[in-house]
Design a protein around this motif. Structure first.
Motif, PDB file in Angstrom:
ATOM      1  N   ARG A 254     -43.828  23.144 -43.152  1.00 11.88           N
ATOM      2  CA  ARG A 254     -42.765  22.609 -43.996  1.00 11.88           C
ATOM      3  C   ARG A 254     -43.336  21.768 -45.132  1.00 11.88           C
ATOM      4  O   ARG A 254     -42.834  21.799 -46.248  1.00 11.88           O
TER       5      ARG A 254
ATOM      6  N   GLN B 231     -62.321  34.210 -20.119  1.00 12.81           N
ATOM      7  CA  GLN B 231     -62.526  33.754 -18.762  1.00 12.81           C
ATOM      8  C   GLN B 231     -62.268  34.885 -17.768  1.00 12.81           C
ATOM      9  O   GLN B 231     -62.914  34.982 -16.744  1.00 12.81           O
TER      10      GLN B 231
ATOM     11  N   ASP C 184     -31.864  22.377 -37.537  1.00 12.07           N
ATOM     12  CA  ASP C 184     -32.838  22.140 -38.596  1.00 12.07           C
ATOM     13  C   ASP C 184     -32.454  20.939 -39.461  1.00 12.07           C
ATOM     14  O   ASP C 184     -31.285  20.683 -39.712  1.00 12.07           O
ATOM     15  N   ARG C 185     -33.490  20.224 -39.903  1.00 11.78           N
ATOM     16  CA  ARG C 185     -33.243  18.997 -40.658  1.00 11.78           C
ATOM     17  C   ARG C 185     -32.633  19.304 -42.027  1.00 11.78           C
ATOM     18  O   ARG C 185     -31.744  18.605 -42.491  1.00 11.78           O
ATOM     19  N   GLU C 186     -33.139  20.345 -42.679  1.00 13.11           N
ATOM     20  CA  GLU C 186     -32.709  20.558 -44.056  1.00 13.11           C
ATOM     21  C   GLU C 186     -31.543  21.535 -44.219  1.00 13.11           C
ATOM     22  O   GLU C 186     -30.604  21.264 -44.933  1.00 13.11           O
TER      23      GLU C 186
ATOM     24  N   LEU D 173     -60.996  25.057 -18.881  1.00 11.83           N
ATOM     25  CA  LEU D 173     -60.895  26.346 -19.565  1.00 11.83           C
ATOM     26  C   LEU D 173     -62.177  26.656 -20.340  1.00 11.83           C
ATOM     27  O   LEU D 173     -62.598  27.799 -20.436  1.00 11.83           O
TER      28      LEU D 173
ATOM     29  N   GLN E 189     -43.720  14.697 -37.204  1.00 13.93           N
ATOM     30  CA  GLN E 189     -43.418  14.920 -35.792  1.00 13.93           C
ATOM     31  C   GLN E 189     -42.746  16.256 -35.550  1.00 13.93           C
ATOM     32  O   GLN E 189     -42.583  16.678 -34.413  1.00 13.93           O
ATOM     33  N   GLU E 190     -42.321  16.911 -36.612  1.00 19.23           N
ATOM     34  CA  GLU E 190     -41.619  18.170 -36.422  1.00 19.23           C
ATOM     35  C   GLU E 190     -42.594  19.265 -36.012  1.00 19.23           C
ATOM     36  O   GLU E 190     -43.735  19.304 -36.458  1.00 19.23           O
ATOM     37  N   THR E 191     -42.093  20.164 -35.170  1.00 21.59           N
ATOM     38  CA  THR E 191     -42.957  21.219 -34.646  1.00 21.59           C
ATOM     39  C   THR E 191     -43.559  22.046 -35.775  1.00 21.59           C
ATOM     40  O   THR E 191     -44.717  22.409 -35.736  1.00 21.59           O
TER      41      THR E 191
ATOM     42  N   THR F 247     -56.604  29.015 -27.046  1.00 22.83           N
ATOM     43  CA  THR F 247     -56.231  29.085 -25.637  1.00 22.83           C
ATOM     44  C   THR F 247     -56.206  30.529 -25.162  1.00 22.83           C
ATOM     45  O   THR F 247     -56.746  30.865 -24.113  1.00 22.83           O
TER      46      THR F 247
ATOM     47  N   GLU G 143     -57.587  21.550 -19.121  1.00 22.65           N
ATOM     48  CA  GLU G 143     -57.929  20.935 -17.834  1.00 22.65           C
ATOM     49  C   GLU G 143     -57.248  21.703 -16.709  1.00 22.65           C
ATOM     50  O   GLU G 143     -56.235  21.269 -16.163  1.00 22.65           O
ATOM     51  N   LEU G 144     -57.802  22.860 -16.356  1.00 25.31           N
ATOM     52  CA  LEU G 144     -57.150  23.728 -15.379  1.00 25.31           C
ATOM     53  C   LEU G 144     -57.053  23.066 -14.012  1.00 25.31           C
ATOM     54  O   LEU G 144     -56.052  23.195 -13.321  1.00 25.31           O
TER      55      LEU G 144
ATOM     56  N   THR H 116     -39.000  22.121 -28.798  1.00 29.43           N
ATOM     57  CA  THR H 116     -39.596  20.857 -29.230  1.00 29.43           C
ATOM     58  C   THR H 116     -41.097  20.796 -29.029  1.00 29.43           C
ATOM     59  O   THR H 116     -41.721  19.838 -29.463  1.00 29.43           O
ATOM     60  N   ASN H 117     -41.689  21.780 -28.329  1.00 34.55           N
ATOM     61  CA  ASN H 117     -43.122  21.708 -28.077  1.00 34.55           C
ATOM     62  C   ASN H 117     -43.484  20.481 -27.250  1.00 34.55           C
ATOM     63  O   ASN H 117     -44.617  20.009 -27.319  1.00 34.55           O
TER      64      ASN H 117
ATOM     65  N   TYR I  66     -68.841  31.814 -22.279  1.00 32.34           N
ATOM     66  CA  TYR I  66     -68.002  32.811 -22.942  1.00 32.34           C
ATOM     67  C   TYR I  66     -68.736  33.432 -24.130  1.00 32.34           C
ATOM     68  O   TYR I  66     -68.290  34.433 -24.671  1.00 32.34           O
TER      69      TYR I  66
ATOM     70  N   VAL J  29     -36.094  15.613 -33.586  1.00 28.52           N
ATOM     71  CA  VAL J  29     -37.042  14.506 -33.660  1.00 28.52           C
ATOM     72  C   VAL J  29     -36.353  13.198 -33.297  1.00 28.52           C
ATOM     73  O   VAL J  29     -36.893  12.372 -32.571  1.00 28.52           O
ATOM     74  N   GLU J  30     -35.116  13.030 -33.768  1.00 28.52           N
ATOM     75  CA  GLU J  30     -34.453  11.744 -33.549  1.00 28.52           C
ATOM     76  C   GLU J  30     -33.791  11.646 -32.181  1.00 28.52           C
ATOM     77  O   GLU J  30     -33.731  10.581 -31.584  1.00 28.52           O
TER      78      GLU J  30
ATOM     79  N   PRO K 240     -41.098  15.090 -30.140  1.00 31.35           N
ATOM     80  CA  PRO K 240     -42.197  14.434 -30.849  1.00 31.35           C
ATOM     81  C   PRO K 240     -43.001  13.522 -29.919  1.00 31.35           C
ATOM     82  O   PRO K 240     -42.411  12.891 -29.049  1.00 31.35           O
TER      83      PRO K 240
ATOM     84  N   LEU L 167     -53.501  24.366 -20.265  1.00 27.41           N
ATOM     85  CA  LEU L 167     -53.911  25.358 -21.249  1.00 27.41           C
ATOM     86  C   LEU L 167     -54.322  24.749 -22.578  1.00 27.41           C
ATOM     87  O   LEU L 167     -55.361  25.094 -23.111  1.00 27.41           O
ATOM     88  N   PHE L 168     -53.524  23.819 -23.124  1.00 25.79           N
ATOM     89  CA  PHE L 168     -53.917  23.269 -24.416  1.00 25.79           C
ATOM     90  C   PHE L 168     -55.120  22.348 -24.278  1.00 25.79           C
ATOM     91  O   PHE L 168     -56.079  22.449 -25.025  1.00 25.79           O
ATOM     92  N   ASN L 169     -55.077  21.439 -23.287  1.00 24.61           N
ATOM     93  CA  ASN L 169     -56.228  20.554 -23.102  1.00 24.61           C
ATOM     94  C   ASN L 169     -57.315  21.236 -22.286  1.00 24.61           C
ATOM     95  O   ASN L 169     -58.403  20.699 -22.148  1.00 24.61           O
TER      96      ASN L 169
END
Lengths: 458, 293
Positions: A278, A100, B135-137, B45, A271-273, A93, B260-261, B236-237, A123, B154-155, B240, B256-258
Motif C-alpha cells: 500500500r 527438509q 479496507d481502510r481506504e 526448520l 501495521q496493516e498486513t 518457509t 522453531e519446529l 490479520t496475519n 539444505y 488494525v484498530e 497488528p 514455520l515463520f520462526n
C-alpha cells in the motif's frame, strides 16, 4: 448371514488390494515425456506479478536457450519454471519445508542472507569443483564483496547474480509544492526531518515512509533500522557479537519516534498486513513524499513498464538521495552516508536427481550472455562487472547505486541467528512507531530478546 | 445381548478391525506421539538444529509457561471462543432458528440460504471478501458507516475477527437448533400456551429442557472448532503486532515463520491438552444431564 459377510469381506479385500496396486503404479508416471531429463527452476517471481522480469527471463530466455544448447549436445532436457509471487518470508518457509522433505526444485533463487542457515541445516552443499573459482570462469567477474553473498564459513554454496542498495526516493512534484529543491541531498537526520516537516504542510500527503514493525518483515530491518543504525555509527554485528541496546540503536529508534510521534509518517500503515504494497501504491499516487527503499522499488515497483505500482512519470518525478548519517561523519567508519545491500543467490538442491546437469544449468544462468539478457530489458545491478558496464549505462538511478551507494554500503551478517535478531529489531521499531514504547524502552526489550536468541550482546 | 452378535469369532472380528486400527495408528497415533517427541527437542526448520536436533526434555513446555506470549495467545483464544462461538454463533444461531421455527416458504429459505452461504464458501474467498469489506481506504463498511479512514483490522482487530467468525459459523448452530426445535412436541407447546405461558416462559420451561442435550453438543463442537480455527490468520496475519495471535496462529508462526519446529510441536501438545479440558467439561455436563433424566 455369515456367507454374505464373507463375500463382502472378499470384495473389500479385493478393493484394498487394487487400490494398493494403483498406488504403487503412481510412481512410474513421472518417467513419461519421451525420456527427457527434467529440471525445475524455482524463484519468488511470477509473470505479471512479483519480479515479473525475472520470471519472463527464465521462461522466455533461459529455458529455450538451455534446452537448445543441450539438444545440440545430444541431451534432451525439459526445464520447467515453478513461479511464485508471495512474501519473501513465506517463500523461504516453503522452500525450507520442501528441502527438509528431500524434495523441492533443482535450482532455486535464495536471498543471500538465507545461505548460512540453509547450509547449516544441510539444505545446501558447497559447489563442486566444476562451479568453484577455477572451474567456472564467471567468478573472475564477480567482486569479492558480492561473492560473500553466496558464502558461508569460507565455502561457496551458490552463485550470486545481483546486488542492490538502499536510498531515499522522493517525489519532486511534491517537493516543488512544498518549496523544497528538486535536487535534494540531506546531510543529516535533522535535514531529513526538516524536509518532512515542509511536506507535512501539504494536504493528503504523508511526508515520509520509513518501514516499521513486523508486518513489513525484513523490509523494516533492511531499509529502515539497519541503514539508520549504520548512520549512527554502529554495525548490527561487529564481527564478535551483536549490537545491544547501544547509543546508536536508541538514536535510530529516536528517529522513528520523531517520524511517527511527530505526525510525519502513518503509524497505522505500518501495521496493516498489506502495508508495504500500500505504501508503494501511495507513493505512485503522489501521496507519499519520501520513501526509503532499495533499487528494487525503482526497477520492479514504480517502473512504468511492468511495475506492480507503475508510475507513468517516474523518470521525471522521482528523485533519489543517499541516506544521511545522523550528522556528517557520524556513520560507520566515519562516513557521511549509509546504506544496506543484499542480493540473491542461485543454488542447486543437493537432493536433485540430476545434480550434474543442474550445475551446468546454474553456470549457464550466470554466464555473461544470460545475465546480459536478464538485464537488457529492465536494467538491474548484476553480480558481474562485465555485464554492469554495458547494461547500467542507460539508467541513471542504477548507475547511481553502482557508483555512489555500493562503495559505502554494508551487508548483513550471514549468521543463522540473524533472522531472529531481525524480528526483534522489527518489533522494537513497531513498538516505537505505534507509540507504545520510548526508544530506550524498546532498545532494552530488544536487548533482552537478544539474550534469548543469541546469547546476548557482544 | 449375546457376546458375539455378528457370529464372526474373535479372529475374524480382529481381521475386520485391523485395517481401521492400522490407519488410526499410522495417521493419528504415530503423528501424535511424534509431535510429543518433537516437542521435547530443539528441532528447527533451518540452521544447525535442523541437521542435528538435541533432546531438551521439558524445556519447551517450561519456556511456553514462562513466556507472556503463550498466556497472551491463550487469553486471546479464549476471548475468541467465548465471544464468537459460545455467545455469538450459539445465541445468533438459536435466535434465527427460533424466529424461523413456524415459518415456511420463501423467507425461511432465503434466510437459511444466506446464512449457509457464509458457511460453505471457501475460507480464502471469504477472507478476501472481508478484507475488501474492512479496507481502510475503499472498504464497504467505511462507506456504509461514513467513517472513512478507519482501519478496522488494525484498530479493532479482535472485534473484527470475532464478528467475522460469528458470521462465518452461525449456520451450523442454526441448523442444529432448527432440528432440535422440531423435536419439541407441538402438543406440549400448545398445552403451555393454553395454560397462559408467555413466549419466554414457553422457551424456558418447555423448549430448553428438551433441547439441553443439543445445546451442549453444539457448544462442544463449535468451541473445539473455533479453538482450532486458522481462518483469522488470513484476515490479520495475527497482527497488528500480536493482537490477534490466537493459538493456531501462534503455533504456525512459531513453527514455520520462526522455524522453531520443536517449540511449535510443544505448543501444539499444550493446545491439545486445552482442547481435551474443554471436551471433558462438556462431556461431564452431558453425563450429569443424562444421569438426572
Amino acid at each position: 448371514m455369515v456367507r454374505t459377510l464373507t463375500r463382502r469381506a472378499r470384495a473389500t479385500i479385493g478393493v484394498a488390494v487394487a487400490a494398493a496396486a494403483l498406488a504403487a503404479c503412481g510412481g512410474s508416471d513421472a518417467d513419461g515425456d519421451g525420456g527427457a531429463v527434467r529440471l525445475t527452476i524455482s524463484a519468488n517471481a511470477v509473470l505479471d506479478g512479483k519480479n515479473t522480469e525475472e520470471a519472463a527471463w527464465i521462461e522466455d530466455w533461459v529455458i529455450p536457450a538451455f534446452e537448445e544448447e543441450q539438444r545440440a549436445a545430444g541431451v534432451e532436457v525439459d526445464v520447467e519454471f515453478e513461479p511464485s509471487g508471495v512474501d519473501d518470508e513465506q517463500f523461504k518457509t516453503r522452500l525450507a519445508l520442501d528441502l527438509q522433505a528431500g524434495s523441492g526444485p533443482d535450482i532455486m533463487t535464495l536471498d543471500g542472507i538465507w545461505v548460512g542457515e540453509f547450509a547449516q541445516a544441510g539444505y545446501l552443499e558447497p559447489l563442486p569443483a566444476s562451479a568453484q573459482p577455477g572451474g567456472w570462469d564467471g567468478w573472475e567477474q564477480i567482486p569479492e564483496a558480492v561473492q560473500q553473498l553466496a558464502a558461508y564459513d569460507e565455502q561457496l554454496y551458490g552463485i550470486p547474480w545481483g546486488t542492490d542498495g538502499r536510498v531515499l526516493f522522493y517525489n519532486q512534484e511534491l517537493f516543488a509544492q512544498a518549496g523544497l529543491p528538486a535536487e535534494w541531498q540531506p546531510t543529516s537526520w535533522a535535514e531529513l526531518l526538516d524536509a518532512a516537516e515542509a511536506l507535512g504542510e501539504l494536504d493528503g500527503v504523508t511526508p515520509i515512509q520509513l518501514n516499521a514493525g513486523t508486518a513489513m518483515g525484513e523490509a523494516t530491518t533492511m531499509q529502515g533500522l539497519l541503514p539508520l543504525l549504520a548512520g549512527a555509527g554502529e554495525p548490527i554485528h561487529d564481527g564478535t557479537g551483536w549490537t545491544g541496546a547501544s547509543q546508536g540503536l536508541v538514536a535510530a529508534l529516536g528517529l522513528y519516534q520523531d517520524v511517527y510521534g511527530g505526525g510525519l509518517g502513518d503509524p497505522v500503515l505500518q501495521q496493516e498486513t498489506q502495508g508495504r504494497d500500500r505504501s508503494f501504491q501511495k507513493f505512485a499516487d503522489d501521496e507519499i513524499g519520501i520513501l526509503v527503499e532499495g533499487d528494487y522499488f525503482w526497477r520492479s515497483v514504480i517502473n512504468p513498464e511492468g511495475g506492480t505500482a507503475p508510475m507513468e512519470d517516474r523518470d521525471d518525478t522521482v528523485g533519489w538521495a543517499l541516506i544521511p548519517a545522523e550528522t556528517p561523519g557520524a556513520g560507520v567508519e566515519g562516513r557521511d552516508f549509509a546504506s544496506m545491500s543484499g542480493g540473491s543467490v542461485r543454488a542447486v538442491n543437493p537432493a536433485s536427481d540430476q545434480a550434474e546437469l543442474a550445475y551446468e544449468l546454474l553456470t549457464f544462468m550466470n554466464s555473461a550472455e544470460a545475465i546480459t539478457a536478464a538485464a537488457q530489458d529492465s536494467a538491474r545491478i548484476t553480480a558481474r562487472e562485465d555485464v554492469n558496464a554495458t547494461v547500467l549505462a542507460d539508467d541513471p538511478m542504477l548507475s547511481f547505486i553502482a557508483d555512489e551507494v555500493l562503495p559505502l554500503t554494508t551487508f548483513r551478517p550471514p549468521l543463522a541467528e540473524y533472522p531472529q535478531v531481525s524480528v526483534l529489531l522489527q518489533e522494537a521499531t513497531g513498538a516505537v512507531a505505534a507509540g507504545d514504547r520510548t526508544p530506550a524502552e524498546a532498545a532494552d526489550e530488544y536487548a533482552a530478546g537478544l539474550g534469548e536468541v543469541a546469547g546476548g550482546a557482544g | 445381548m449375546p457376546a458375539d452378535a455378528a457370529g464372526l469369532g474373535r479372529a475374524r472380528a480382529a481381521a475386520f478391525v485391523a485395517p481401521a486400527l492400522l490407519l488410526i495408528a499410522g495417521f493419528l497415533v504415530f503423528p501424535a506421539l511424534w509431535t510429543i517427541y518433537l516437542g521435547m527437542t530443539d528441532y528447527r526448520l533451518t540452521g544447525l538444529a535442523a541437521a542435528e536436533p538435541a533432546f531438551t526434555g521439558l524445556d519447551n513446555v517450561r519456556r511456553a509457561l514462562d513466556e507472556d506470549q503463550f498466556t497472551h495467545s491463550l487469553g486471546l483464544t479464549l476471548q475468541f471462543v467465548v465471544g464468537s462461538a459460545v455467545l455469538g454463533q450459539a445465541l445468533l444461531g438459536f435466535a434465527i432458528a427460533w424466529l424461523l421455527r413456524e415459518r415456511h416458504g420463501a423467507l425461511r429459505r432465503l434466510v437459511e440460504a444466506l446464512v449457509l452461504l457464509a458457511w460453505i464458501l471457501p475460507g480464502s474467498v471469504v477472507a478476501f471478501l472481508w478484507i475488501a469489506l474492512l479496507d481502510r481506504e475503499d472498504g464497504t463498511l467505511n462507506a456504509l458507516l461514513g467513517t472513512p479512514g478507519t482501519a478496522w483490522l488494525v484498530e479493532h482487530p479482535m472485534a473484527a475477527i470475532i464478528v467475522f467468525n460469528i458470521w462465518r459459523g452461525t449456520a451450523f448452530s442454526m441448523m442444529l437448533y432448527a432440528a432440535a426445535l422440531s423435536s419439541v412436541p407441538p402438543s406440549q407447546l400448545e398445552t403451555a400456551r393454553l395454560a397462559g405461558a408467555s413466549s419466554w416462559q414457553q422457551l424456558r420451561d418447555v423448549v430448553l429442557p428438551r433441547i439441553r442435550g443439543h445445546v451442549l453438543t453444539n457448544l462442544l463442537l463449535i468451541s473445539l472448532w473455533t479453538f482450532n480455527d486458522f481462518t483469522p490468520f488470513l484476515l490479520t496475519n495475527g497482527g497488528p503486532g500480536d493482537e490477534t495471535e490466537i493459538m493456531p496462529v501462534f503455533v504456525y508462526k512459531t513453527a514455520l515463520f520462526n522455524g522453531e519446529l520443536g517449540y511449535g510441536a510443544a505448543l501444539s501438545v499444550l493446545m491439545l491438552l486445552v482442547n481435551l479440558v474443554i471436551a471433558l467439561v462438556y462431556v461431564r455436563l452431558l453425563r450429569a444431564r443424562e444421569a438426572a433424566s
